[in-house]
Design an enzyme around this catalytic site. Structure first.
Site, PDB file in Angstrom:
ATOM      1  N   TYR A  20       0.821  -1.216   0.000  1.00 62.01           N
ATOM      2  CA  TYR A  20       0.000   0.000   0.000  1.00 62.01           C
ATOM      3  C   TYR A  20       0.857   1.270   0.000  1.00 62.01           C
ATOM      4  CZ  TYR A  20      -3.946  -3.048   1.131  1.00 62.01           C
ATOM      5  OH  TYR A  20      -4.902  -4.031   1.105  1.00 62.01           O
TER       6      TYR A  20
ATOM      7  N   LYS B 168       3.732 -15.244   1.378  1.00 61.22           N
ATOM      8  CA  LYS B 168       3.722 -16.082   0.172  1.00 61.22           C
ATOM      9  C   LYS B 168       5.178 -16.293  -0.262  1.00 61.22           C
ATOM     10  CE  LYS B 168       0.627 -16.882  -2.498  1.00 61.22           C
ATOM     11  NZ  LYS B 168       0.068 -18.199  -2.832  1.00 61.22           N
TER      12      LYS B 168
ATOM     13  N   ASP C 275      -2.442 -17.999   1.509  1.00 58.81           N
ATOM     14  CA  ASP C 275      -3.655 -18.581   0.906  1.00 58.81           C
ATOM     15  C   ASP C 275      -4.093 -19.825   1.686  1.00 58.81           C
ATOM     16  OD1 ASP C 275      -1.288 -19.740   0.006  1.00 58.81           O
ATOM     17  OD2 ASP C 275      -2.071 -20.281  -1.952  1.00 58.81           O
TER      18      ASP C 275
ATOM     19  N   ASP D 281      -4.886  -7.268   5.815  1.00 56.04           N
ATOM     20  CA  ASP D 281      -6.140  -6.589   5.503  1.00 56.04           C
ATOM     21  C   ASP D 281      -7.220  -7.634   5.207  1.00 56.04           C
ATOM     22  OD1 ASP D 281      -7.892  -4.578   4.920  1.00 56.04           O
ATOM     23  OD2 ASP D 281      -6.863  -3.858   3.131  1.00 56.04           O
TER      24      ASP D 281
ATOM     25  N   ASP E  76     -10.216  -9.284   8.110  1.00 57.72           N
ATOM     26  CA  ASP E  76     -11.651  -9.164   7.816  1.00 57.72           C
ATOM     27  C   ASP E  76     -12.311 -10.541   7.769  1.00 57.72           C
ATOM     28  OD1 ASP E  76     -11.677  -6.450   7.762  1.00 57.72           O
ATOM     29  OD2 ASP E  76     -12.453  -6.254   5.734  1.00 57.72           O
TER      30      ASP E  76
END
Ligand code: NAD
Length: 368
Positions: free
Chosen positions: A142, A192, A225, A249, A253
């Site tokens: 970001y 990852k 993942d 993020d 959630d």
């Protein structure tokens, strides 16, 4: 006697409504438990824009840097939708996070038994769930450069850069290990590393910090993942999860929704320790300003109340009092007292914001 200073920024929409209940609870701890707080209140978001033409006045920013902890309600609302990006209410919140350098975002996903039915997962999968996601908040994709949309030949290219320094990874890893020591002493780090060099470095640095400073904490690594799958398959296998800004993020959630309602979710954002040893800290509910119910006395104050419980635990080292407040909320829910967001079809009349606050205060009284 050590002082405890708090800056309260109720903000917009339901922010002031839920914060009013937290103020009563703060007073209760002062009067009943001898935990006095020096409380100052100020404006943020649209409320600050209306008064000062900016979503966070410099004087408010300066106060935030001085106090032990900032407690924020919510910012934003349709009234401010057409404002220039630079003065939108959310910019006030972003300025606080940036200038206080709050690099560790703590998002607990805790399922109160009385609310297990609100999860989209089976009750037996979520009942008793208590995990903490630590998301790196100030770096990563970001913020990384280069970024932008460029012309390349005859088409446009969108570019963002995932970039992490060793020190950025190490400091958030330390936050996770410190937290784990106060909980079940387990950390799972997610990245990852199979496809991203920044993930390879992330895994190496987390392991190095562990081996050098926290060998007593159980550490595991998982691809993000696979982590998402495991969170929905068997979430109780986790204690603390530490991950980067982007994966955090998404995963926070996802984990939050395992527990049911937005009105129940607290958060903390922590930075480096100040001179008095307390970390820079901002506590806030995960929900927004809920303009659809603002001013109606319907908002659930529990997320904001539980954010104050996090402040008791992480800024003021009052873990037993934080437990007391969390148990008070839990007992109120177990008795069936619910705001409208937690009502099921055949439920009784919902409690108002004030009635929920009353019920938590009564449960606190009963706890001493
Ligand atoms: P929201 O969280 O405000 O509301 C989403 C839905 O959940 C609404 O139906 C709302 O009524 C309900 N809800 C939220 N909190 C609740 C509570 N405590 N009790 C009962 N119901 C609750 O998200 P949104 O509608 O996407 O955004 C509204 C405004 O809030 C926007 O301006 C947005 O930018 C802002 N926002 C601010 C923050 C923040 O301050 N940290 C976070 C998210 C959104």
């Amino acid at each position: 006697m050590s002082t405890r200073s708090l800056l309260i920024l109720p903000g917009d929409g339901i922010g002031p409504e839920v914060m009013a209940e937290v103020r009563r609870i703060i007073d209760w701890f002062g009067e009943t438990r001898g935990l006095a707080f020096e409380v100052e209140e100020d404006l943020v978001g649209g409320a600050a824009y209306d008064m000062h033409g900016t979503p966070l006045a410099d004087a408010t920013m300066a106060k935030a840097q001085e106090v032990d902890a900032v407690l924020l309600g919510a910012v934003g609302g349709p009234k401010y939708d057409d404002l220039d990006f630079s003065v939108k209410p959310e910019r006030g919140l972003l300025r606080l996070r940036k200038e206080m350098d709050l690099f560790a975002n703590l998002r607990p996903a805790q399922c109160f038994d009385a609310l297990a039915e609100f999860s989209s997962l089976k009750t037996e999968v979520v009942a008793g769930l208590d995990i903490m996601i630590v998301r790196e908040l100030t770096s990563g994709v970001y913020f990384g450069e280069p970024r932008g949309i460029i012309e390349d030949g005859n088409e446009r290219v969108g570019i963002n850069t995932q970039r992490y320094t060793e020190s950025e990874i190490a400091r958030v890893a330390r936050s996770a290990f410190e937290l784990a020591r106060r909980r079940s002493n387990r950390v799972c780090s997610m990245e990852k590393a199979n496809v991203m060099e920044s993930g390879v470095l992330w895994r190496q640095v987390v392991q190095e910090v562990h081996d050098a400073e926290y060998p007593d904490v159980e550490l595991s690594h998982m691809y993000a993942d696979a982590g998402a799958m495991q969170l929905t398959r068997w979430p109780r296998q986790f204690d603390v999860i530490v991950t980067d800004n982007l994966f955090g993020d998404l995963l926070s959630d996802l984990a939050a929704m395992l527990t049911g309602s937005l009105g129940m979710l607290p958060s903390a954002s922590l930075g480096a320790p100040m001179a008095n040893g307390r970390p820079k800290a901002l506590y806030e509910p995960v929900h927004g300003s809920a303009p659809d119910i603002a001013g109606e006395g319907k908002a659930n104050p529990c997320a904001c109340i539980l954010s104050f419980a996090m402040a008791l635990r992480y800024s003021f080292d009052e873990g037993a009092e934080a437990d007391r407040l969390e148990r008070a909320v839990e007992s109120v829910l177990a008795k069936g007292v619910r705001t409208a967001d937690l009502m099921n079809a055949e439920g009784r009349a919902p409690a108002s914001t004030r009635e929920m606050g009353d019920a938590v205060l009564a449960a606190l009284d009963a706890s001493v």
